[in-house]
Write a protein that holds these residues in place. Structure first.
Motif, PDB file in Angstrom:
ATOM      1  N   VAL A 155     -36.892 -40.199-105.135  1.00  0.00           N
ATOM      2  CA  VAL A 155     -36.224 -39.314-104.182  1.00  0.00           C
ATOM      3  C   VAL A 155     -35.130 -38.534-104.912  1.00  0.00           C
ATOM      4  CG1 VAL A 155     -36.722 -40.841-102.251  1.00  0.00           C
ATOM      5  CG2 VAL A 155     -34.562 -41.060-103.448  1.00  0.00           C
ATOM      6  N   ASN A 156     -34.449 -37.631-104.208  1.00  0.00           N
ATOM      7  CA  ASN A 156     -33.431 -36.804-104.848  1.00  0.00           C
ATOM      8  C   ASN A 156     -32.222 -37.632-105.275  1.00  0.00           C
ATOM      9  OD1 ASN A 156     -34.738 -35.419-102.398  1.00  0.00           O
ATOM     10  ND2 ASN A 156     -34.261 -33.741-103.765  1.00  0.00           N
ATOM     11  N   GLY A 157     -31.693 -37.280-106.425  1.00  0.00           N
ATOM     12  CA  GLY A 157     -30.396 -37.817-106.809  1.00  0.00           C
ATOM     13  C   GLY A 157     -30.369 -39.242-107.312  1.00  0.00           C
ATOM     14  N   PHE A 186     -38.086 -27.451-108.633  1.00  0.00           N
ATOM     15  CA  PHE A 186     -37.465 -27.145-107.339  1.00  0.00           C
ATOM     16  C   PHE A 186     -35.947 -27.113-107.429  1.00  0.00           C
ATOM     17  CE2 PHE A 186     -35.716 -28.113-103.209  1.00  0.00           C
ATOM     18  CZ  PHE A 186     -36.405 -27.234-102.407  1.00  0.00           C
ATOM     19  N   ARG A 187     -35.353 -28.175-107.935  1.00  0.00           N
ATOM     20  CA  ARG A 187     -33.898 -28.233-107.950  1.00  0.00           C
ATOM     21  C   ARG A 187     -33.342 -27.192-108.909  1.00  0.00           C
ATOM     22  NH1 ARG A 187     -29.957 -31.553-110.845  1.00  0.00           N
ATOM     23  NH2 ARG A 187     -31.638 -32.776-111.741  1.00  0.00           N
ATOM     24  N   ALA A 188     -32.308 -26.493-108.443  1.00  0.00           N
ATOM     25  CA  ALA A 188     -31.679 -25.486-109.273  1.00  0.00           C
ATOM     26  C   ALA A 188     -31.183 -26.137-110.548  1.00  0.00           C
ATOM     27  CB  ALA A 188     -30.527 -24.844-108.507  1.00  0.00           C
ATOM     28  N   ALA A 189     -31.514 -25.530-111.677  1.00  0.00           N
ATOM     29  CA  ALA A 189     -30.972 -25.940-112.974  1.00  0.00           C
ATOM     30  C   ALA A 189     -31.439 -27.297-113.462  1.00  0.00           C
ATOM     31  CB  ALA A 189     -29.436 -25.891-112.969  1.00  0.00           C
ATOM     32  N   GLN A 193     -30.784 -28.980-117.273  1.00  0.00           N
ATOM     33  CA  GLN A 193     -30.271 -30.322-117.484  1.00  0.00           C
ATOM     34  C   GLN A 193     -31.168 -31.088-118.465  1.00  0.00           C
ATOM     35  OE1 GLN A 193     -29.689 -32.532-113.857  1.00  0.00           O
ATOM     36  NE2 GLN A 193     -29.062 -34.363-114.936  1.00  0.00           N
ATOM     37  N   GLY A 239     -37.336 -34.339-107.153  1.00  0.00           N
ATOM     38  CA  GLY A 239     -37.045 -35.394-106.195  1.00  0.00           C
ATOM     39  C   GLY A 239     -37.643 -35.009-104.859  1.00  0.00           C
ATOM     40  N   ARG A 240     -38.174 -35.997-104.151  1.00  0.00           N
ATOM     41  CA  ARG A 240     -38.796 -35.664-102.869  1.00  0.00           C
ATOM     42  C   ARG A 240     -38.606 -36.815-101.904  1.00  0.00           C
ATOM     43  NH1 ARG A 240     -43.708 -33.636-104.918  1.00  0.00           N
ATOM     44  NH2 ARG A 240     -42.561 -33.532-106.849  1.00  0.00           N
ATOM     45  N   ARG A 241     -38.518 -36.469-100.637  1.00  0.00           N
ATOM     46  CA  ARG A 241     -38.433 -37.515 -99.642  1.00  0.00           C
ATOM     47  C   ARG A 241     -39.758 -38.247 -99.609  1.00  0.00           C
ATOM     48  NH1 ARG A 241     -38.342 -33.012 -95.851  1.00  0.00           N
ATOM     49  NH2 ARG A 241     -39.713 -34.030 -94.374  1.00  0.00           N
ATOM     50  N   SER A 242     -39.663 -39.507 -99.272  1.00  0.00           N
ATOM     51  CA  SER A 242     -40.870 -40.309 -99.278  1.00  0.00           C
ATOM     52  C   SER A 242     -41.550 -40.258 -97.916  1.00  0.00           C
ATOM     53  CB  SER A 242     -40.529 -41.746 -99.642  1.00  0.00           C
ATOM     54  OG  SER A 242     -39.484 -42.216 -98.830  1.00  0.00           O
ATOM     55  N   THR A 275     -27.764 -48.361-105.615  1.00  0.00           N
ATOM     56  CA  THR A 275     -26.984 -48.400-104.380  1.00  0.00           C
ATOM     57  C   THR A 275     -27.865 -48.265-103.137  1.00  0.00           C
ATOM     58  OG1 THR A 275     -26.625 -46.019-104.425  1.00  0.00           O
ATOM     59  CG2 THR A 275     -24.937 -47.377-105.438  1.00  0.00           C
ATOM     60  N   THR A 276     -29.149 -47.989-103.322  1.00  0.00           N
ATOM     61  CA  THR A 276     -30.023 -47.777-102.162  1.00  0.00           C
ATOM     62  C   THR A 276     -30.226 -49.074-101.403  1.00  0.00           C
ATOM     63  OG1 THR A 276     -31.181 -46.193-103.534  1.00  0.00           O
ATOM     64  CG2 THR A 276     -32.208 -46.762-101.455  1.00  0.00           C
ATOM     65  N   LYS A 300     -27.972 -46.932-112.306  1.00  0.00           N
ATOM     66  CA  LYS A 300     -26.621 -47.074-111.750  1.00  0.00           C
ATOM     67  C   LYS A 300     -26.274 -48.518-111.431  1.00  0.00           C
ATOM     68  CE  LYS A 300     -27.434 -42.534-109.748  1.00  0.00           C
ATOM     69  NZ  LYS A 300     -27.332 -41.663-108.610  1.00  0.00           N
TER      70      LYS A 300
ATOM     71  N   GLY B 110     -25.383 -38.385-107.630  1.00  0.00           N
ATOM     72  CA  GLY B 110     -26.635 -38.307-106.900  1.00  0.00           C
ATOM     73  C   GLY B 110     -26.498 -38.375-105.396  1.00  0.00           C
ATOM     74  N   PRO B 141     -24.801 -32.650-117.068  1.00  0.00           N
ATOM     75  CA  PRO B 141     -25.358 -31.451-117.692  1.00  0.00           C
ATOM     76  C   PRO B 141     -25.907 -30.518-116.608  1.00  0.00           C
ATOM     77  CG  PRO B 141     -26.182 -33.436-118.779  1.00  0.00           C
ATOM     78  CD  PRO B 141     -25.426 -33.871-117.570  1.00  0.00           C
ATOM     79  N   ALA B 142     -25.587 -29.245-116.713  1.00  0.00           N
ATOM     80  CA  ALA B 142     -26.173 -28.214-115.859  1.00  0.00           C
ATOM     81  C   ALA B 142     -25.721 -28.256-114.403  1.00  0.00           C
ATOM     82  CB  ALA B 142     -27.700 -28.237-115.918  1.00  0.00           C
ATOM     83  N   GLN B 145     -24.491 -24.835-113.579  1.00  0.00           N
ATOM     84  CA  GLN B 145     -25.625 -23.935-113.397  1.00  0.00           C
ATOM     85  C   GLN B 145     -26.266 -24.136-112.031  1.00  0.00           C
ATOM     86  OE1 GLN B 145     -26.514 -21.547-115.227  1.00  0.00           O
ATOM     87  NE2 GLN B 145     -28.420 -21.011-114.188  1.00  0.00           N
ATOM     88  N   VAL B 149     -26.701 -21.292-109.060  1.00  0.00           N
ATOM     89  CA  VAL B 149     -27.966 -20.900-108.424  1.00  0.00           C
ATOM     90  C   VAL B 149     -27.866 -21.062-106.909  1.00  0.00           C
ATOM     91  CG1 VAL B 149     -30.408 -21.448-108.229  1.00  0.00           C
ATOM     92  CG2 VAL B 149     -29.322 -21.464-110.470  1.00  0.00           C
ATOM     93  N   ALA B 221     -29.120 -43.275 -97.387  1.00  0.00           N
ATOM     94  CA  ALA B 221     -29.920 -44.458 -97.711  1.00  0.00           C
ATOM     95  C   ALA B 221     -29.136 -45.527 -98.459  1.00  0.00           C
ATOM     96  CB  ALA B 221     -31.140 -44.049 -98.534  1.00  0.00           C
ATOM     97  N   GLY B 223     -27.028 -48.740 -99.422  1.00  0.00           N
ATOM     98  CA  GLY B 223     -27.055 -50.095 -98.872  1.00  0.00           C
ATOM     99  C   GLY B 223     -25.664 -50.648 -98.629  1.00  0.00           C
ATOM    100  N   LYS B 246     -28.872 -36.296 -96.952  1.00  0.00           N
ATOM    101  CA  LYS B 246     -30.237 -36.814 -96.970  1.00  0.00           C
ATOM    102  C   LYS B 246     -30.633 -37.508 -95.662  1.00  0.00           C
ATOM    103  CE  LYS B 246     -29.536 -37.429-101.845  1.00  0.00           C
ATOM    104  NZ  LYS B 246     -29.626 -38.275-103.018  1.00  0.00           N
ATOM    105  N   TYR B 249     -34.413 -38.041 -94.682  1.00  0.00           N
ATOM    106  CA  TYR B 249     -35.229 -39.147 -95.143  1.00  0.00           C
ATOM    107  C   TYR B 249     -35.434 -40.102 -93.980  1.00  0.00           C
ATOM    108  CZ  TYR B 249     -34.489 -37.678 -99.933  1.00  0.00           C
ATOM    109  OH  TYR B 249     -34.478 -36.977-101.088  1.00  0.00           O
TER     110      TYR B 249
END
Lengths: 348, 485
Positions: A155-157, A186-189, A193, A239-242, A275-276, A300, B110, B141-142, B145, B149, B221, B223, B246, B249
């Protein structure tokens, strides 16, 4: 099967239409009543002074107190049958580590049934260890004549791009040649990175513009790797939602593209943020179905989160954790050690 | 996958009603269920306990309402309690009398800070403000940028230069004042709470720019760790609000409750999609339904209105009601629904749908819908208008044409017939639709939906058990109000 679908579809169609109509009618019936002037869009007032650091709220101080449970579990001397209080502490430890309600309940059932044997901490450690799978080797060789591909999903992030950068560094340090495919279009930049990581680690980067077809980028990268005789392609994805069928289908397609011709997908890593919470389980389930996930990278883990949800993922879905991220440095992505992880779950 | 709380309470016996009030034992059982539901939604354990204490007080000794089952009454109380906790003190966004109004966004890596910064900028722009973005995340990084965008997509200028984060922030604010921008949004580097250095950095940015608002961006999401995060940031920065990201989700989002519970500052904005416009004020009532897994009818409706073609829906809805609904209409609507996402995902948002239905829907492979489409597309125009003319030989032709079996064609036609009959009975009935859907479902179950009977029986009951979707939408534009800090 088709009956079930027809029913579900019909129900949704009717339901949604009904809801929309109901709401429109209500909106219409409310409309005449609203002759009050609309509220001003913006209320300009003098700004109160900048907040100072408050006293910690009462709930917060209670959390500090509960941190002690992790210590108490180690010092619990009970052997044999466990009392209600001791079980409650074990439960709290597991829940606070994000192990989840179902897995926690099953471990508690075991403790209740079998007692603690040689002590609470060792028994709990064994119970957690038993939830984890045994086989977690990393496949990094393709069959002769093909290029090994590691595909990264999530997923994203969660840190996919960073994970790829670190793994590229690791593999290059081990003397292998690596090509990075900037498949997150999809994600800018995102490609920038990844480019910075490629520079740092000395990997080659294949990228195209934003919005391009991710499958095409990965296909190009594999072609380039095959032409140059590179050992490994690390392929990023957006990243994409599931819970989006379209995005998951796109991912399945990307995987198919990567897994034919000279490319062979030897590992599909789902990158997961430690952390999810409980949602990680449904993420794993969806990505497993769409992209045949073969391993998890838990990132993380150097924060305060314990990442206990992977216990539930390994127990229910059998997807092994293969790497963990324990810091921001380039060398801080290390192979997963189950014993150490279990230990960290019940460490204070 | 999870038992929704509503499902569990279906099991609370109706015989409780005769006693007039919940006994302590009933209450204990109910609270244990609430506890599991909250934990499954990732609400932090301490916050769960505080919530249960408050709920016990709310429920204890409360006389049972004769029009609700005890289970429904408990759910109602939980729902109200959630709304109270989530929305207790909202934040009024006011603007500095001497612009610019400075907003700092902080959060873990994130969590979605950079995206939230751009979305927030767009939101202010839509409020008629002149926002300005400052890229003070020099860590990832970026990141600069990415903000550039996104800023250009939102039509908002971005300030950045290659110095230190504190200098960038300070100069960004000065630049905004110079060129007359009235809202400055500062994006800071993501950090892990254990990292003292980065926490000091965000504190330094905060000290240098004296923000009027400091928002914590938190992933829906997250925890149990959500409280630790929220608390660390609150201790460092004195947060004025929370932005939850998010929310599109399928996470239950208990983290929002945890963070709200532990730092006591309001949840102000919610980010609900990948597009920059998918960002709005936070709605406590929707979040409450979501945490309970009760479906989120309002979000469903909004999603429908966003993605569905209004003309197609209106035209076929009219025919649906007067009974002249054709297979063409069905196909058109089906395709509209498919545009919104997977059936399983939509089912989850639909209020009052039982666990069985939900799991049946989540097991449905959406590609199977292609078969339904293939069957309908294999019919002639006249067959689609008048399914009654489809006889045996037509059926086998349709089955061959669509690559399915005659049996599948039969079942589809039968289902369609039931649906049409049902809708005709409902006619142009009154606007309280959802309960009638239950009738529809029950009817469908009786007449041959052999694969899903249990789900459908329960659906009828479930539809009525769920609280009616709140129809009123908050007036946009301002967040309502705590009096003063």
């Amino acid at each position: 099967m088709i009956v079930a679908i027809a029913i579900v579809a019909a129900l949704l169609v009717v339901g949604i239409v009904a809801l929309v109509i109901a709401r429109r009618r209500r909106a219409r019936s409310l409309a005449p009543a609203s002759d009050q002037p609309p509220l001003p869009q913006v209320l300009v007032t003098e700004v109160v002074e900048r907040p100072t650091l408050d006293e910690a709220p009462s709930l917060g101080t209670r959390i500090g107190a509960t941190r002690g449970v992790f210590e108490r579990i180690r010092s619990m001397s009970a052997t044999g049958a466990l009392g209600v209080d001791e079980l409650a502490i074990v439960e709290e430890v597991l829940l606070r580590s994000d192990v989840g309600v179902a897995t926690t309940a099953s471990i508690l059932d075991g403790l209740r049934r079998d007692g603690a044997g040689d002590g609470v901490a060792p028994t709990l450690r064994r119970a957690l260890r038993a939830c984890l799978v045994d086989e977690r080797s990393v496949r990094d060789r393709a069959e002769p004549g093909r290029v090994a591909v590691w595909l990264f999903v999530g997923v994203n992030g969660v840190g996919k791009t960073t994970t790829i950068g670190k793994l590229a560094h690791r593999e290059i340090a081990a003397g292998r040649s690596v090509v990075l495919a900037a498949g997150d279009t999809f994600r800018a930049a995102a490609a920038e990175q990844l480019g910075q990581w490629a520079e740092r680690s000395g990997a080659e980067l294949v990228r195209v513009g934003e919005g391009a077809d991710p499958g095409a980028v990965i296909h190009d990268a594999i072609g380039r790797a095959a032409a140059r005789g590179a050992d490994l392609v690390l392929a990023d994805t957006a990243g994409r939602r599931s819970n989006s069928t379209n995005l998951l289908e796109e991912l399945a397609k990307v995987r198919r593209v990567a897994d034919r011709g000279p490319g062979q997908v030897v590992e599909t890593f789902m990158v997961l943020d430690a952390t999810t919470g409980q949602n990680a389980l449904s993420q794993a389930r969806e990505f497993l179905a769409a992209a045949a996930v073969s391993g998890i990278v838990l990132t993380k883990l150097d924060g305060t989160a314990r990442g206990g949800i992977v216990v539930a993922i390994e127990r229910e879905l059998g997807i092994p954790v293969k790497f963990v991220g324990v810091g921001e440095g380039v060398a801080d992505l290390i192979p997963f050690d189950p014993d150490e992880f279990v230990d960290s779950l019940i460490r204070a | 996958m999870f038992d929704t709380l509503a499902d569990r309470f279906e099991r609370l016996s109706a015989s409780l009603r005769s006693r007039g009030r919940l006994s302590d034992a009933d209450l204990d059982g109910a609270l244990a269920d609430v506890r599991s539901a909250l934990l499954e939604a990732d609400v932090e354990l301490t916050v769960v306990r505080a919530f249960l204490d408050a709920l016990r007080v709310r429920l204890a000794g409360q006389a049972l309402n004769q029009s609700l089952t005890p289970g429904q009454q408990v759910i109602k109380a939980v729902h109200e309690q959630l709304i109270e906790v989530l929305g207790g003190s909202a934040l009024k966004v006011t603007y500095a009398s001497r612009p610019p109004t400075v907003i700092v966004l902080a959060g873990l890596q994130g969590a979605g800070k950079t995206t939230a910064a751009a979305k927030l900028a767009l939101w202010f722009k839509q409020q008629g403000r002149q926002p300005y973005l400052v890229a003070a995340d020099l860590q990832r990084p970026a990141a600069v940028q990415q903000l550039r965008v996104l800023g250009s997509q939102a039509g908002v200028d971005v300030f950045s230069d290659a110095s230190t984060p504190v200098d960038v922030a300070r100069r960004g604010v000065a630049e905004a004042a110079r060129i007359g921008r009235d809202v400055v949004i500062i994006d800071t580097a993501g950090r892990l709470t254990v990292d003292r250095e980065l926490m000091d950095e965000v504190r330094a940015i905060s000290d240098a720019t004296s923000p009027h608002y400091t928002f914590l961006v938190i992933d829906a999401a997250t925890g149990q760790d959500a409280v630790v995060t929220a608390r660390s940031f609150h201790d460092t920065l004195a947060l004025s609000g929370i932005v939850v990201s998010k929310l599109d989700y399928d996470a239950r989002g208990g983290a929002v409750l945890s963070a709200r519970g532990v730092v006591g500052c309001p949840v102000v904005f919610a980010s609900t999609g990948e597009k920059l416009g998918d960002f709005d004020l936070f709605h406590p009532d929707r979040m409450a339904s979501r945490i309970l897994g009760m479906g989120d009818a309002l979000s469903l409706i909004e999603q429908a209105e966003r993605t569905m073609d209004a003309d197609v829906v209106a035209a076929s809805a009219g025919r649906l009601m007067d009974g002249s609904f054709t297979l063409d209409d069905f196909l058109a609507q089906l395709n509209q629904v498919r545009k919104m996402g997977s059936l399983g995902g939509l089912m989850r948002l639909m209020p009052g749908v039982t666990k069985e239905m939900r799991s049946a829907a989540s097991n449905v492979d959406d590609r199977e819908l292609n078969k339904i489409e293939a069957i309908i597309r294999s019919m002639t125009a006249r067959e689609r208008r008048e399914p009654a003319i489809i006889d045996g030989s037509r059926r086998s032709r349709i089955a061959r044409g669509s690559g399915t079996t005659v049996n599948a064609v039969n079942q589809l036609l039968k289902q369609f017939g039931e649906m049409r009959k049902m809708m005709r009975q409902m006619g142009g009935a009154n606007p309280t639709m959802p309960p009638q859907m239950g009738k529809f479902a029950a009817l469908a179950a009786r007449r041959g939906a052999d694969s899903l009977p249990a789900g459908f029986e329960a659906l009828g009951a479930g539809m009525r058990a769920a609280p009616a979707p709140k129809g009123k939408k908050k007036k946009g534009g301002r967040v309502t109000p705590p009096k003063q800090r």
